[in-house]
Design an enzyme around this catalytic site. Structure first.
Site, mmCIF file in Angstrom:
data_model
loop_
_atom_site.group_PDB
_atom_site.id
_atom_site.type_symbol
_atom_site.label_atom_id
_atom_site.label_comp_id
_atom_site.label_asym_id
_atom_site.label_seq_id
_atom_site.Cartn_x
_atom_site.Cartn_y
_atom_site.Cartn_z
ATOM 1 N N ASP A 1 32.830 36.662 9.444
ATOM 2 C CA ASP A 1 32.356 37.156 10.739
ATOM 3 C C ASP A 1 30.873 36.866 10.925
ATOM 4 O O ASP A 1 30.088 36.939 9.982
ATOM 5 C CB ASP A 1 32.547 38.690 10.804
ATOM 6 C CG ASP A 1 33.972 39.066 11.175
ATOM 7 O OD1 ASP A 1 34.724 38.177 11.605
ATOM 8 O OD2 ASP A 1 34.311 40.243 11.030
ATOM 9 N N ARG B 1 40.212 45.390 13.740
ATOM 10 C CA ARG B 1 40.386 44.024 13.233
ATOM 11 C C ARG B 1 40.001 43.920 11.758
ATOM 12 O O ARG B 1 40.360 42.955 11.091
ATOM 13 C CB ARG B 1 39.600 43.011 14.050
ATOM 14 C CG ARG B 1 38.106 43.154 13.957
ATOM 15 C CD ARG B 1 37.401 42.188 14.881
ATOM 16 N NE ARG B 1 37.557 40.822 14.457
ATOM 17 C CZ ARG B 1 36.823 40.235 13.501
ATOM 18 N NH1 ARG B 1 35.915 40.950 12.844
ATOM 19 N NH2 ARG B 1 36.997 38.971 13.193
ATOM 20 N N PRO C 1 24.735 56.980 25.306
ATOM 21 C CA PRO C 1 23.622 56.032 25.405
ATOM 22 C C PRO C 1 22.487 56.384 24.455
ATOM 23 O O PRO C 1 21.670 55.550 24.128
ATOM 24 C CB PRO C 1 23.182 56.134 26.865
ATOM 25 C CG PRO C 1 23.788 57.387 27.398
ATOM 26 C CD PRO C 1 24.967 57.698 26.556
ATOM 27 N N GLU D 1 27.168 63.502 32.679
ATOM 28 C CA GLU D 1 25.927 63.368 31.917
ATOM 29 C C GLU D 1 26.162 63.581 30.425
ATOM 30 O O GLU D 1 25.210 63.624 29.652
ATOM 31 C CB GLU D 1 24.894 64.375 32.433
ATOM 32 C CG GLU D 1 24.454 64.137 33.877
ATOM 33 C CD GLU D 1 23.962 62.725 34.107
ATOM 34 O OE1 GLU D 1 24.444 62.070 35.044
ATOM 35 O OE2 GLU D 1 23.111 62.239 33.305
HETATM 36 N N1 LIG Z 1 28.071 53.994 24.019
HETATM 37 C C1 LIG Z 1 27.512 53.924 25.017
HETATM 38 C C2 LIG Z 1 26.829 53.766 26.210
HETATM 39 C C3 LIG Z 1 25.970 52.710 26.443
HETATM 40 N N2 LIG Z 1 25.624 51.712 25.597
HETATM 41 N N3 LIG Z 1 25.506 52.822 27.673
HETATM 42 N N4 LIG Z 1 26.041 53.935 28.234
HETATM 43 C C4 LIG Z 1 26.864 54.521 27.345
HETATM 44 C C5 LIG Z 1 27.535 55.780 27.664
HETATM 45 C C6 LIG Z 1 28.310 56.462 26.744
HETATM 46 C C7 LIG Z 1 28.827 57.700 27.078
HETATM 47 C C8 LIG Z 1 28.547 58.219 28.325
HETATM 48 C C9 LIG Z 1 28.846 59.426 28.969
HETATM 49 CL CL1 LIG Z 1 29.618 60.750 28.256
HETATM 50 C C10 LIG Z 1 28.302 59.425 30.239
HETATM 51 N N5 LIG Z 1 27.695 58.239 30.397
HETATM 52 C C11 LIG Z 1 26.997 57.840 31.610
HETATM 53 C C12 LIG Z 1 25.523 58.052 31.359
HETATM 54 C C13 LIG Z 1 24.653 57.005 31.452
HETATM 55 C C14 LIG Z 1 23.302 57.221 31.222
HETATM 56 C C15 LIG Z 1 22.851 58.488 30.931
HETATM 57 N N6 LIG Z 1 23.727 59.496 30.844
HETATM 58 C C16 LIG Z 1 25.054 59.287 31.044
HETATM 59 C C17 LIG Z 1 27.814 57.498 29.266
HETATM 60 C C18 LIG Z 1 27.305 56.262 28.940
#
Ligand SMILES: N#Cc1c(N)n[nH]c1-c1ccc2c(Cl)cn(Cc3cccnc3)c2c1
Length: 250
Positions: free
Chosen positions: A173, A158, A89, A116
Site C-alpha cells: 500500500d 481491506r 472535524p 454540531e
Molecule cells: N471525520 C470528519 C470530518 C471531517 N474531516 N470534516 N468534517 C467532519 C465531520 C465529522 C462529524 C461531524 C458531525 Cl457529528 C457534524 N459535522 C458537521 C460539522 C462540521 C464542522 C463543524 N462542526 C460540525 C461533522 C463533520
C-alpha cells in the site's frame, strides 16, 4: 470483525453493501450492522437533538439516545475487544497506521453524528467503558460523520485477512510501512494497459520488454519520482533502510 454503525441516515451507508466490503460481509469476514439512532428514542417526535447550552448556531445531538444505543449494542461487561469510533472535524487524523490499529479490534462501533456533534458527556461516559477514538478523515469540512465512516470501514476492512485477493495484497500500500524493495510508503507510479499506442501515445517500451527486473526498477523509480513531486513529506518520512542503494543514487 463485527462493525456496528449508528446513524440518523442509515441509507448513507448503503455503499457498504457493494464491492469489496459487500463481498467481505457476504463471505462472513465482516459482520456489518447499520442501526437507526431514533430506535433508541421514546418521545413522540423521536427527538435526537436540542439547542446548544450557552447559545450558538445549530443543534447538538442529545446524549441519551447515543448512550442507550451503545449500551444496547455493547451490554455492560461485554466491552472486551470493542472500540468506539467517533468521526469529528476536531479528531486526530485517520491514517493508514490508525486503520492498521483498528483492524486488530474484534468489534468496532461507529457513531457518525450530525448537527454540531454529540453532547460531550456521551464521549466521556463511553470512555469509562471502552477505548474511544475521535477521528477526522482530513482537513476539509463535511456535513456529518457518515462519509467518514464509509472511508474508515473500507480502509480497515481491506486490511482484514481474506478481504483482498492475493493479487491485491495490502503489503505494498502507498501509505503502508515502507519495506526494503517494496513500494509501501511510496505513491503509486503511472499504470498502463492495452493498446500499446493510443492517441499517438506509446506505452513506455520498458513495460513491454518482458524483463521483470528492469520493469520493477522502472516502476520503483516512477513511484519515487511521483512521491517526491506530489508528497515530498512522505520521502522525508521514509525509513532510510527502506531505500535501496539504487534509490539513494537517484
Ligand atoms: N471525520 C470528519 C470530518 C471531517 N474531516 N470534516 N468534517 C467532519 C465531520 C465529522 C462529524 C461531524 C458531525 Cl457529528 C457534524 N459535522 C458537521 C460539522 C462540521 C464542522 C463543524 N462542526 C460540525 C461533522 C463533520
Amino acid at each position: 470483525m463485527r462493525i456496528d454503525i449508528v446513524t440518523i441516515f442509515p441509507e448513507y451507508l448503503a455503499p457498504l453493501d457493494v464491492s469489496l466490503i459487500g463481498k467481505a460481509a457476504a463471505a462472513g469476514i465482516l459482520d456489518i450492522r447499520v442501526h437507526e439512532l431514533r430506535t433508541w428514542t421514546h418521545d413522540r417526535h423521536n427527538t435526537v437533538d436540542d439547542s446548544p447550552c450557552g447559545g450558538g448556531p445549530g443543534m447538538v445531538m442529545k446524549p441519551e439516545p447515543w448512550w442507550e444505543a451503545l449500551t444496547g449494542l455493547v451490554p455492560p461487561g461485554t466491552e472486551a475487544g470493542t472500540r468506539l469510533i467517533v468521526p469529528t472535524p476536531s479528531g486526530r487524523p485517520f491514517t493508514q497506521r490508525v486503520a492498521e490499529d483498528l483492524a486488530t479490534a474484534s468489534h468496532l462501533v461507529f457513531a457518525p453524528a450530525r448537527y454540531e456533534g454529540i453532547d460531550r458527556r456521551f464521549v466521556e461516559a463511553a470512555a469509562e467503558r471502552m477505548p474511544v477514538e475521535e477521528l477526522s478523515i482530513g482537513d476539509y469540512v463535511l456535513a456529518g460523520g457518515e462519509v467518514a465512516v464509509l472511508v474508515m470501514v473500507e480502509a480497515v476492512g481491506r486490511l482484514l485477512p481474506g478481504v483482498l485477493g492475493n493479487a491485491e495484497s495490502a503489503k505494498d500500500d502507498s501509505f503502508g510501512h515502507a519495506s526494503e524493495g517494496g513500494m509501501a510508503g511510496l505513491l503509486e507510479g503511472p499504470v498502463y494497459t492495452k493498446p500499446a499506442t493510443w492517441d499517438g501515445r506509446e506505452v513506455p517500451p520498458v513495460l513491454l520488454s518482458g524483463n521483470h527486473a528492469v520493469i520493477a526498477r522502472w516502476r520503483r523509480d516512477e513511484a519515487l519520482r511521483r512521491t517526491a513531486a506530489m508528497r515530498p513529506d512522505l520521502i522525508e518520512g521514509l525509513d532510510p533502510d527502506a531505500l535501496d542503494k539504487k534509490d539513494r543514487a537517484r
